[in-house]
Every structure is written in structure tokens, then in C-alpha cells.
Design a protein around this motif. Sequence first.
Motif, PDB file in Angstrom:
ATOM      1  N   ALA A 170     -12.287   9.951 -29.787  1.00 45.70           N
ATOM      2  CA  ALA A 170     -13.163  11.040 -29.364  1.00 45.70           C
ATOM      3  C   ALA A 170     -12.898  11.500 -27.934  1.00 45.70           C
ATOM      4  O   ALA A 170     -12.991  12.673 -27.627  1.00 45.70           O
ATOM      5  CB  ALA A 170     -14.613  10.604 -29.513  1.00 45.70           C
ATOM      6  N   HIS A 171     -12.558  10.555 -27.057  1.00 40.30           N
ATOM      7  CA  HIS A 171     -12.480  10.927 -25.645  1.00 40.30           C
ATOM      8  C   HIS A 171     -11.053  11.154 -25.173  1.00 40.30           C
ATOM      9  O   HIS A 171     -10.818  11.347 -23.995  1.00 40.30           O
ATOM     10  CB  HIS A 171     -13.128   9.833 -24.796  1.00 40.30           C
ATOM     11  N   HIS A 172     -10.100  11.092 -26.085  1.00 39.82           N
ATOM     12  CA  HIS A 172      -8.692  11.244 -25.720  1.00 39.82           C
ATOM     13  C   HIS A 172      -8.272  10.256 -24.647  1.00 39.82           C
ATOM     14  O   HIS A 172      -7.480  10.557 -23.777  1.00 39.82           O
ATOM     15  CB  HIS A 172      -8.399  12.687 -25.256  1.00 39.82           C
ATOM     16  N   GLU A 173      -8.866   9.079 -24.696  1.00 41.71           N
ATOM     17  CA  GLU A 173      -8.455   8.105 -23.694  1.00 41.71           C
ATOM     18  C   GLU A 173      -7.387   7.186 -24.259  1.00 41.71           C
ATOM     19  O   GLU A 173      -7.285   6.995 -25.479  1.00 41.71           O
ATOM     20  CB  GLU A 173      -9.647   7.292 -23.197  1.00 41.71           C
ATOM     21  N   LEU A 174      -6.590   6.619 -23.356  1.00 42.33           N
ATOM     22  CA  LEU A 174      -5.572   5.684 -23.797  1.00 42.33           C
ATOM     23  C   LEU A 174      -6.251   4.466 -24.426  1.00 42.33           C
ATOM     24  O   LEU A 174      -7.304   4.040 -23.992  1.00 42.33           O
ATOM     25  CB  LEU A 174      -4.726   5.248 -22.600  1.00 42.33           C
ATOM     26  N   THR A 175      -5.626   3.940 -25.439  1.00 39.58           N
ATOM     27  CA  THR A 175      -6.206   2.775 -26.109  1.00 39.58           C
ATOM     28  C   THR A 175      -5.663   1.497 -25.476  1.00 39.58           C
ATOM     29  O   THR A 175      -4.786   1.544 -24.604  1.00 39.58           O
ATOM     30  CB  THR A 175      -5.858   2.757 -27.604  1.00 39.58           C
ATOM     31  N   GLN A 176      -6.154   0.372 -25.960  1.00 33.82           N
ATOM     32  CA  GLN A 176      -5.690  -0.921 -25.432  1.00 33.82           C
ATOM     33  C   GLN A 176      -4.189  -1.117 -25.658  1.00 33.82           C
ATOM     34  O   GLN A 176      -3.564  -1.918 -24.963  1.00 33.82           O
ATOM     35  CB  GLN A 176      -6.473  -2.051 -26.098  1.00 33.82           C
ATOM     36  N   HIS A 177      -3.618  -0.388 -26.632  1.00 37.03           N
ATOM     37  CA  HIS A 177      -2.184  -0.574 -26.903  1.00 37.03           C
ATOM     38  C   HIS A 177      -1.314  -0.093 -25.754  1.00 37.03           C
ATOM     39  O   HIS A 177      -0.129  -0.396 -25.702  1.00 37.03           O
ATOM     40  CB  HIS A 177      -1.802   0.143 -28.200  1.00 37.03           C
ATOM     41  N   SER A 178      -1.889   0.686 -24.850  1.00 37.92           N
ATOM     42  CA  SER A 178      -1.121   1.145 -23.696  1.00 37.92           C
ATOM     43  C   SER A 178      -1.082   0.096 -22.582  1.00 37.92           C
ATOM     44  O   SER A 178      -0.319   0.221 -21.637  1.00 37.92           O
ATOM     45  CB  SER A 178      -1.741   2.429 -23.141  1.00 37.92           C
ATOM     46  N   GLN A 179      -1.900  -0.944 -22.711  1.00 37.19           N
ATOM     47  CA  GLN A 179      -1.982  -1.945 -21.650  1.00 37.19           C
ATOM     48  C   GLN A 179      -0.756  -2.860 -21.665  1.00 37.19           C
ATOM     49  O   GLN A 179      -0.306  -3.304 -22.715  1.00 37.19           O
ATOM     50  CB  GLN A 179      -3.241  -2.802 -21.843  1.00 37.19           C
ATOM     51  N   LEU A 180      -0.275  -3.155 -20.478  1.00 40.86           N
ATOM     52  CA  LEU A 180       0.922  -3.990 -20.383  1.00 40.86           C
ATOM     53  C   LEU A 180       0.698  -5.377 -20.973  1.00 40.86           C
ATOM     54  O   LEU A 180       1.584  -5.934 -21.628  1.00 40.86           O
ATOM     55  CB  LEU A 180       1.351  -4.120 -18.916  1.00 40.86           C
ATOM     56  N   ILE A 181      -0.490  -5.926 -20.743  1.00 32.47           N
ATOM     57  CA  ILE A 181      -0.760  -7.271 -21.252  1.00 32.47           C
ATOM     58  C   ILE A 181      -0.789  -7.258 -22.782  1.00 32.47           C
ATOM     59  O   ILE A 181      -0.305  -8.181 -23.436  1.00 32.47           O
ATOM     60  CB  ILE A 181      -2.088  -7.811 -20.677  1.00 32.47           C
ATOM     61  N   THR A 182      -1.338  -6.202 -23.359  1.00 26.28           N
ATOM     62  CA  THR A 182      -1.353  -6.080 -24.824  1.00 26.28           C
ATOM     63  C   THR A 182       0.076  -6.045 -25.362  1.00 26.28           C
ATOM     64  O   THR A 182       0.404  -6.701 -26.352  1.00 26.28           O
ATOM     65  CB  THR A 182      -2.092  -4.791 -25.234  1.00 26.28           C
ATOM     66  N   LYS A 183       0.935  -5.296 -24.702  1.00 31.57           N
ATOM     67  CA  LYS A 183       2.339  -5.217 -25.127  1.00 31.57           C
ATOM     68  C   LYS A 183       3.017  -6.581 -25.011  1.00 31.57           C
ATOM     69  O   LYS A 183       3.798  -6.985 -25.877  1.00 31.57           O
ATOM     70  CB  LYS A 183       3.097  -4.201 -24.257  1.00 31.57           C
TER      71      LYS A 183
END
Length: 602
Positions: A170-183
Motif C-alpha cells: 500500500a505504501h510503496h515502501e521497500l520490503t524486508q527483502h531489501s535489507q542487507l541482513i535479510t539477503k
Amino acid sequence: MLTRVQRPFAVLTLAAAALAASSTQQADPNRYVNDVKELASPEMEGRGAGTKGLTRAEHLLEKRYKELHLDPAGVNGYEQPFRVITGARLKSDNAFSVMAPSGKRELKVHEDFVPFSFSSSSRVSAPIVFAGYGATADEFHYDDYAGLDVKGKIVLVLRYEPAGFSGKNAHHELTQHSQLITKAINARNHGAKALIVANGKLNEGEEDLLTRFGSVSGPENVGIVMVQVKNAVVDAWFQAAGKSLKEVQEQINASTNPASFAFPDSLPVSLNVDIETTRATVDNVLAWLPGQTDEYLIIGAHYDHLGRGNVDSLAPSQIGQVHPGADDNASGTAGVLELARLLAPERGKLKRSVLFMDFAGEELGLLGSAEWVKQPTRPLDKAVAMINMDMIGRIKDDKVYIGGVGTGSTFKSVLDQAEKEAPFKFEASPGGYSSSDHTSFVAKKIPVLFFFSGLHSDYHKPSDTWDKINGPSAARLLDMIENVAVQLANTDQPPTFQVVAEEKPLGGISGGGGYGPYFGSVPDFGQVENGVKFSEVRPNSPAAKAGFKAGDILVQFGDKPIKNLYDFTDALRRSKVGDVVEVKVLRDGQPLTASVKLEQRK
Ligand SMILES: [Zn+2]
């Protein structure tokens, strides 16, 4: 007090009523301010973890407890030692070599590549596999690792995430998948030995910069070797494979379909990451005033601060100068000393005992209090309540905040009693979770009360000095807290712990890439009704270029109204480098709007 998790106080005004008896002893404002002055003196070096100054502060506290004939309640005398991480540094042996058809190439650290401070230290030689954005996102039916064998290999990924991810929320925000730690965790879970991150597509006006070592926070060791390399290096690999980085990235973004592949085996990489974590041993200081039973009340405050400033300094241009931390938290530490003096003559007379606690490691993440509840030096189940003081030295207009009021069944009546002669305007909040040490106790179901005089412009800056401490008001508050302490120590009916429905903690900006683009303002933690006041606007920053100045109050950022720092952080995180945003501030009460072009953090 920690910078990261400031939480607004839900306002709930306590009833204050008629008069009551006071104790004969009263807090002495001069003695109190002298203690603050000594704890915040240059010799104490800002009481940073691992400094001699922190040890000096500790010895001062021990000396005072000895003089008061309080019993040691630590592990070694008054001390409870524990290890903390104070930082990380790159050692000499960081290397990255690529065997390309054109021959072996040694990449230069800080120029072509840089390790992340949370990387494992290890040597890896293996083929490279490209795994898109390194995302396994079931919710988007997207997996960069589908059908890809990365076991024992080095995975190359792009920062951010497929454009389609943010388009779907809804807010067009980056999701957790963009986080370096998640990667990193995803790559590790797929069996990869190392993870290389490249910026890939740059926004307009953005340079292909390497992250400054240590500027992205994360765990001590994420469990995989992890570095960033420049696009130019990666471009060459793609070319050698007959592909184009730009085209592959565009294809992923256009289709939200993975385009992973293995580079030819003729392109092995050898990577060595060599990081030293710097550590220090610090001590909680613990003193015991025996009562008539083994039940006890805890009175605590953290005595550490930021040393010469670190990542949590709010005066980035003055990192290196002593951050004396007079209010944060020499004020609370001196408060514990003053209460120890007031209560020491009651030795053996109070129904319950009192445990005085001075915590180290608070500014690094409530580490001292966490250590104590993990290794309590007195039985946890005998603790009836915990009183925490963090920043009580800057009482203004008689305003005092009390947290945790809902965590103890009897707190309301205890406070009502104590407030009868305390000329303060109290603002109380029921919840017991916030950014100071009482949080560690409420997590163990111990009722907590947290006293706090509010944030101000000198918070986490070298200007938090002893001369700004309001001694008379702090002393009156300490008299009131003494009244609370004596009631809790003597009452037949100790408070029972009550769970307070807390607002969800602010989502951690874990892992990096999460702060959004660069704006260039430093927030002022002084009180503002609505908006975020700038205490500083960094020279040449986007905010400065748009004409904003210290003292302006940010009220609107693009289409987002800004009521507080959370709103601002959130709005910034939803923006991208290169975005042009209409920003509205109030200057001397008058609205003023300007366009700001957001830049890359450097
Ligand atoms: Zn602090």
C-alpha cells in the motif's frame, strides 16, 4: 538513554492531592550537582565503554557505597563484570582477487570492495553465481534461488529488491527483502559461502559508492562472508559471460521474474575477509542495603555514556570530543547515590532490602541491565519492584515523566501518596517498555517505575554539561522518589506485576539500506508539539541547499504530514535517492516550503 528506540509517552495525568508526612532526611541539591559534575568531568571521558573514564566513574561509585557501609552485591565485591563489543575494525589481510580470462586481478579494499562489519572472517575460493536481488519472497511468489545451486559458492546480488515488490504494498515502501541482513541470511541458508553485494542501477546523480566500513549496523557476525564491490567490477564479469548487468536488472524489474545464472567456471574468485571485533570488559556496580527480609527493591540508573561520541552521537561534527553525559545519565547515577545516602541510615529497619544498581553498557543496547537479569546476583523472584532514573537532571516547568505506572498493581496509589507534596506536573504512561534499563526488568515481569525529565537539545551531544542541571528540582524529585521507595520497601502489599498492552515497538531499522536517502538535518530532541525541529542542518546537504536552517520545524515531507521523528524516518525510508520532495517547515511560526532533492548517504 538509547537513541534508537525513543517512544512517545502516552499521556495520562496522575491525580495529585493534599499533603502528607515527609521523611526527615532531604536530598541536597548541592551535593547532588557536585556528583553530577564529578561524573561528567573531563577525566571521566564521557564514560564510554572500554575507557579509563568509565573505570574511574565505577571506582567513584564503589567508594561512595563503601563510605555508606552498604554491602557489596556484585560478583567481585560491588562489581559485576561482563564483556561488550565496542566496535569492529578491518585488519591488514583483507583481499579479493578475480581470475578473469584477461588474467588475475587484485581488487583494492576501500576502492573496489569493502567488507561489511558484520561479515564472517574467513577465506573463500569458489565460483560465482548471480542471484538477482538475493530474495526468497513467498508472498510475491518470487525466488532468486529457485533452481539455483549455490552450495559452497559465492553469490552475487544487487541491493534493494525487484521494483514490483514495493509496487504491491500500500505504501510503496521497500520490503524486508531489501535489507542487507535479510539477503545475508537468505544466502547463508541456501548454503552459500560468501555474499557479494553491488549497487547495480544508480539513481540520477548517484555515484557508485562503497559503504563506509562500520556504518551499517548488524549482528556481530551474520554467519557468511559479505562484501560490497563496485559496479565496474561486476560489469566485467557480466561481459565475460556475454551479458549486461544493466539489461539483466531491467529485465528482473520489468517482469518481477528472477534471472539468476552461474558465471562460467573460468571465473573463480578468491576472497579473504579479516575483521577484528573490539571488546571491553565493563562492570555493573551493585550495593545492598539490608532490610528485615530477603525481599528487595531495586533502585537503578546507567552510568555509562557515549565516550567521545560514536554512531549514536547527535553532534556528528563533534565526534572525538568528550560527550560528558551530565543529564544522560550522570543525573540518574547521582540520583542513585543521593537515594543511597538518604536510605543508608535505615539499615536493618526497612521491611525489605534495597539493591542499588549502576549499569554499564546501556548506550550499547541496555547491556548492563540485560546482563543482571540474565545473571542476577540476588534471586529475581524476591525483587518487588525496580525504579529506574535515566535523565532526571533537566526538569523544566516542573514537568516530570513517569513510565511503567501500569506495571505494578499498587503504583497508582503509591504515586498518589508520594506526589502529595511534590510540586510537579507529572505525565505518566502505563507501559514499562522504553529505551532504558527498566525494560530489561519488565521483560522479567518485575514491576517498574521510570523517572525522566524529558529530551532536550543537548541530548547525546558534547553540550550535555553539568552546569545545565537543575539541581533544586532534581533534589525535590529525589525526595519524592525516596517516598515511593520507602513505601515500596515497607508496604505489607507489594505490587503485583501487570501486563500493559504496549504499542508495538518501532520496527527495527535492522540491517542497513534502511535509513533511506540523505536529507541532512539533525533532529532536536527538545519538545515540539507537532513536527521535527532541526538542531543542525549539515553544510552542503540537500536540506541546506534547499535553504533550511537550524530551528526550522519540519511539518510536511512530500504528501506525508510529519508529527514526530518516527513519521520523518518512515517518510525518508519510503523515498529514493534522486527524489525531489516538497518539504514544509515552520520558521518563527510561519510556513515555508521548498523542494529538496534527496541524495545518497555517504
Ligand atoms: Zn543516552
